[in-house]
Every structure is written in structure tokens, then in C-alpha cells.
Write an enzyme that holds these catalytic residues in place. Structure first.
Site, PDB file in Angstrom:
ATOM      1  N   LYS A 254       0.940  -1.250  -0.075  1.00 27.23           N
ATOM      2  CA  LYS A 254      -0.163   0.054  -0.135  1.00 27.23           C
ATOM      3  C   LYS A 254       0.877   1.219  -0.056  1.00 27.23           C
ATOM      4  O   LYS A 254       0.473   2.421  -0.484  1.00 27.23           O
ATOM      5  CB  LYS A 254      -0.909  -0.227   1.320  1.00 27.23           C
ATOM      6  CG  LYS A 254      -0.403  -0.107   2.607  1.00 27.23           C
ATOM      7  CD  LYS A 254      -1.287  -0.098   3.598  1.00 27.23           C
ATOM      8  CE  LYS A 254      -0.501  -0.438   5.031  1.00 27.23           C
ATOM      9  NZ  LYS A 254      -0.027  -1.762   5.147  1.00 27.23           N
TER      10      LYS A 254
ATOM     11  N   GLU B 201       6.777  -5.347   8.506  1.00 31.69           N
ATOM     12  CA  GLU B 201       6.430  -4.735   7.218  1.00 31.69           C
ATOM     13  C   GLU B 201       6.973  -3.441   6.719  1.00 31.69           C
ATOM     14  O   GLU B 201       6.101  -2.210   6.842  1.00 31.69           O
ATOM     15  CB  GLU B 201       4.956  -4.719   7.359  1.00 31.69           C
ATOM     16  CG  GLU B 201       4.143  -6.246   8.012  1.00 31.69           C
ATOM     17  CD  GLU B 201       2.665  -5.834   8.706  1.00 31.69           C
ATOM     18  OE1 GLU B 201       2.369  -4.969   8.983  1.00 31.69           O
ATOM     19  OE2 GLU B 201       2.293  -6.848   9.146  1.00 31.69           O
TER      20      GLU B 201
ATOM     21  N   HIS C  86       2.006  -2.949  15.573  1.00 31.26           N
ATOM     22  CA  HIS C  86       2.845  -1.894  14.610  1.00 31.26           C
ATOM     23  C   HIS C  86       2.737  -0.658  15.742  1.00 31.26           C
ATOM     24  O   HIS C  86       1.835  -0.195  16.018  1.00 31.26           O
ATOM     25  CB  HIS C  86       1.670  -1.602  13.581  1.00 31.26           C
ATOM     26  CG  HIS C  86       2.249  -0.697  12.337  1.00 31.26           C
ATOM     27  ND1 HIS C  86       2.834   0.434  12.528  1.00 31.26           N
ATOM     28  CD2 HIS C  86       2.535  -1.149  10.984  1.00 31.26           C
ATOM     29  CE1 HIS C  86       3.307   1.109  11.336  1.00 31.26           C
ATOM     30  NE2 HIS C  86       2.963   0.053  10.341  1.00 31.26           N
TER      31      HIS C  86
END
Length: 474
Positions: free
Chosen positions: A63, A266, A192
Site C-alpha cells: 500500500k 512490514e 505496529h
């Protein structure tokens, strides 16, 4: 953007290439903005990640920038992918960039159709943060490798994703129990810390919490053996990121001592930020104020704005930095820089510009583009007043790059190749990693980083004047 790759011999910079494109646009009377992506930078950032965090497998956050050439470059150099939608998974599969087990569906809230498509195509690793999502997935399949995303709090982030996603401690334990009850296994813990966090303390706290939940899940019979440390890593100097990597590696070793786990992450903007540029045309310059008491003030109008490439200014409140593409900087001036829409939020920069007053005194509509280093591209899917499409181009070095790092008795140093090496590898363009002088980093690199990287990526040879020379092709 699939075919827009300009291959060069390593002597062309992104700015020089942007000038060539701008001149071509002027010759053909094309006024739309365009983007430049330096794929060599993407590859170097991935190399830096592998050096600093050898035990953490990167799953690129698609993304962040789903450009196909970026995805191809990362795939060719061993990266896996973090997808958040069916569209992103399809893009990876259509170009055969990864297998199903090399993709994580890292969105805690997914449609049933998305889950079904992922499972049908071998993507079984996916995140959850609620009992409801757990039951939804269980209604489709019992074979998913579920990753429990936990909430982490207590620190400031530029983009705090924990306001939207993440299970607290009580909910996490409920999910473990519910999963056992309905016959579904939890295979990992993820978190995250958010984007733009500048210190490592949140990672340490999150890993400690993840270890507690790992033990709790294993006590209930779940095969928890995956730790996903998420994203949010910002591009910084090589030395600084090596320090960050050293801290994370040591924290992982401490928190999970005696426990066999696979660690993934990520990263998004870390890999692509410094590789991205956009060139936009100055549509008009307007003199806004003339006064004896205050300096002249201008408004600069561009043909790209916060509803396009500069979206990060609106959503993340970050500043844009740009310069005239064909003019040397001769000073600064007071100027607001606006995007092309009628929306008053479409402002890129307030009362500051690297355009010089001399530039504007000679300004005409034929003056070329304004170059902007894109800190990251997070595009809003909007059609605001039919904005012009940003065409993208990539540049890539065709000759091999030889990475050289010399290990001497005093540690890693930044040195030129010896004469014998220059003769033997003269056809290669050389790049050097500056490792700094921190002894703890040097020790860590000796044991884990450089030897693990270069032993499989390149050749190892002895040099007459140095203790050890490590070589690797890009």
C-alpha cells in the site's frame, strides 16, 4: 508504469533524468506532472535492511507504493509482501512476484470475499484483532495461519495506527480461548508502533508484551512461533539504522531467548521514500502583497497537490521540500505553494520557498518544473476536479554494482579499493558502506551482519593490505 524503465550506466541521477523528461515534455507541449523512481535506491535500502536486521524477514507494505517496477525490484532481491486487499494480492500474483506463503494479508478487518480469495490462492497468513474477525475467518476455513495483532500504546507516532487496530491484553486472551474453542490455531503475534516513531523504546516494550502473550498462547496449545514487528521504520543514515537494527536484534535475542520464532516486519516507506520524486509544473505565480513594512509575498500554483502526490502533507502534516528543476537556488522568498484544485486545504507549503526572487522576476509560463522528493506516496482514491494523472518513470543501473566494505584491525572503515582490486573489478561501479566507529555495532556486524549477508550474496577473498575484504554484487 510497467514499461517506463530507463536503464543507464550508473552515471545518471534522478534529478538529471527528471530534467531530460521535462525537456521532452516541453518539446511535446505536455503539461502534466510526472514521477521518478530510482530503483537502485530501493535495492540499496533493502540491502541495508538485510545487513542491519538479518533475522527479520521484510514483507514490503504494498500500500505504500504499489508501482509494479518497485514490486519487481523487491521480489527479485528476496523481499516478501504485506498486502491489505484483494487488489494488492492480485497484483503480486499477476506478475508471479511471490508465492502464497510469501504474502501476509495484514489487515485486521477483511471482507469474506477477500478471505476466500486469499485462501483459494494459498495466502493463509492473515492478521486478526477481534473475536468477530476470528469467527468470520473460521467460517471460511480452519487452516488459516492467524496472526494476533496487539495494541501498543504510551508513545507518540506521526501516524498512530493503534487508534484503529490492535487487541488489548484482555481481548487478546479472549481470542486465544475462543480460537481453541472453535478449533482454530493462532500462529503468531504482531504489532505496529505507528509511522514516524523516532526511538526504539516502543519496539522493546511491544516485544516484551508479545513474549508474554506468546507464552499464554502456547500454554493453551497454540503453535505461536511468528513475531511480526510491523512497519513505521523511517529512512535515515546507514549508521543510524544500523544502530536501530542492533538494538532490535539484541532485544529479540533477550525477549525470545530459548524460544524458536520466525521474525518478520512490514517496512514500506523505509524502502521507497528516498527513491521517489515528482516533478510538477508551475502553473502561475501571483504577487499577493506589496508593502513597505513587509517583504513581498507570492502565491505559487502547481499542477499537483495534496489530493495527488503531496497527500502526505494533508494526512500526516509533514512538510514538502522542493527546488526549481532548471534553476540554481539563489535565495529564498515568502510564498505559499498551492495545488491545482479550488479547495483551500490544497496547500503544500506556507510562506516559504526555495524559489529565488530573481527566478520569479524572469518567470514565464514556459518555466519548467518544480522537483519534489516524495517522503512517501499514500494516494487518496479521489477524483477531485479531474486532476491530471501523474505519469511515472523508473531509472535503473544496468551494470553490476560492487559493494565493498573493508574490515581492518580497527574496525570497518570507508576506503578505496586497492590497486589489485581495481584492476580485477574495474568494470564494476563501486559503493561503500560507512559503518561508523561504534564498537558495539562493529562487534555485532562481525558476528551476524556482514558475514551472513556477503557469504551468500558475493565472494570472499583475501587482500594483501587489509585483513578481510567482503564483496557483493547488487
Amino acid at each position: 508504469m510497467t514499461d517506463n524503465i530507463y536503464r543507464h550506466d550508473g552515471t545518471l541521477s534522478a534529478i538529471e533524468f527528471a530534467r531530460k523528461v521535462a525537456e521532452d515534455y516541453d518539446a511535446r507541449d505536455i503539461c502534466e506532472p510526472f514521477a521518478i523512481i530510482d530503483l537502485d535506491v530501493v535495492k540499496r535500502q533493502l540491502d541495508l535492511w538485510n545487513i542491519a536486521l538479518p533475522s527479520v524477514k521484510p514483507f514490503y507494505a504494498v500500500k505504500c507504493n504499489p508501482d509494479l517496477n518497485i514490486l519487481r525490484a523487491l521480489s527479485a532481491n528476496g523481499a516478501c509482501f504485506d498486502c491489505a486487499s484483494v487488489t494488492e494480492i492480485k497484483q503480486i500474483f499477476l506478475d508471479n512476484l511471490a508465492k502464497g506463503n510469501e504474502i501476509i494479508l495484514a489487515h485486521p478487518i477483511k471482507s469474506r470475499q477477500c478471505i476466500e480469495y486469499a485462501i483459494e490462492n494459498g495466502v493463509t497468513m492473515m492478521t486478526i484483532d477481534s473475536v468477530e474477525e476470528l469467527r468470520k475467518i473460521a467460517g471460511v476455513t480452519k487452516k488459516a495461519k492467524l496472526i494476533l495483532r496487539i495494541k501498543v500504546t504510551g508513545f507518540d507516532a506521526l501516524v498512530d495506527l493503534n487508534k484503529k487496530f490492535g487487541a488489548d491484553d484482555v481481548t487478546s486472551k479472549l481470542i486465544f480461548h475462543e480460537a481453541k474453542k472453535i478449533g482454530v490455531k493462532i500462529y503468531g503475534i504482531s504489532f505496529h508502533i505507528g509511522s514516524g516513531v523516532v526511538n526504539c523504546r516502543p519496539v522493546a516494550l511491544s516485544l516484551a508484551n508479545a513474549r508474554k502473550l506468546l507464552d499464554y498462547g502456547r500454554m493453551l496449545g497454540h503453535p505461536v512461533d511468528i513475531i511480526d514487528i510491523g512497519g513505521g521504520f523511517v529512512p535515515t543514515s546507514n549508521t543510524e539504522f544500523l544502530k536501530i537494527g542492533h538494538f532490535i536484534e539484541n532485544t529479540l535475542s533477550t525477549c525470545f531467548e530459548g524460544v524458536a520464532v520466525s521474525v518478520i516486519a512490514e517496512p514500506g516507506r523505509f524502502l521507497v521514500t528516498n527513491a521517489q520524486y515528482v516533478a510538477t509544473r508551475v502553473s502561475q505565480v501571483v504577487l499577493k502583497s506589496i508593502s513597505e513594512d513587509i517583504p513581498e509575498s507570492y502565491s505559487i500554483y502547481l499542477n499537483d497537490g495534496v489530493y495527488g502526490s503531496f497527500n502526505f502533507v494533508l494526512t500526516e502534516k509533514r512538510k514538502a521540500t522542493g527546488y526549481p528543476l532548471f534553476n540554481e537556488r539563489e535565495g529564498h522568498m515568502r510564498a505559499d505553494i498551492w495545488g491545482p484544485t479550488c479547495c483551500s486545504f490544497d496547500i503544500i507549503e506556507v510562506k516559504f520557498s526555495h524559489f529565488s526572487p530573481i527566478f520569479f522576476k524572469t518567470y514565464s509560463t514556459q518555466n519548467p518544473s518544480y522537483l519534489q522528493n516524495l517522503k512517501s506516496i499514500f494516494r487518496l482514491i479521489v477524483a477531485f476536479q479531474h486532476l491530471e494523472k501523474v505519469t511515472g518513470y523508473c531509472i535503473l543501473t544496468v551494470e553490476p554494482i560492487l559493494y565493498v566494505c573493508l574490515l581492518t584491525s580497527t574496525g570497518f572503515t570507508l576506503q578505496m579499493c586497492s590497486t589489485s582490486l581495481q584492476q580485477r573489478f574495474g568494470r564494476y561501479r563501486t559503493r561503500f558502506w560507512d559503518m561508523g566507529n561504534d564498537n558495539s555495532i562493529i562487534t555485532h556486524a562481525k558476528k551476524k551482519l556482514f558475514l551472513s549477508l556477503f557469504s551468500y550474496k558475493g565472494s570472499l577473498m583475501q587482500c594483501p593490505k587489509e585483513d578481510l575484504c567482503l564483496l557483493a554484487h547488487a
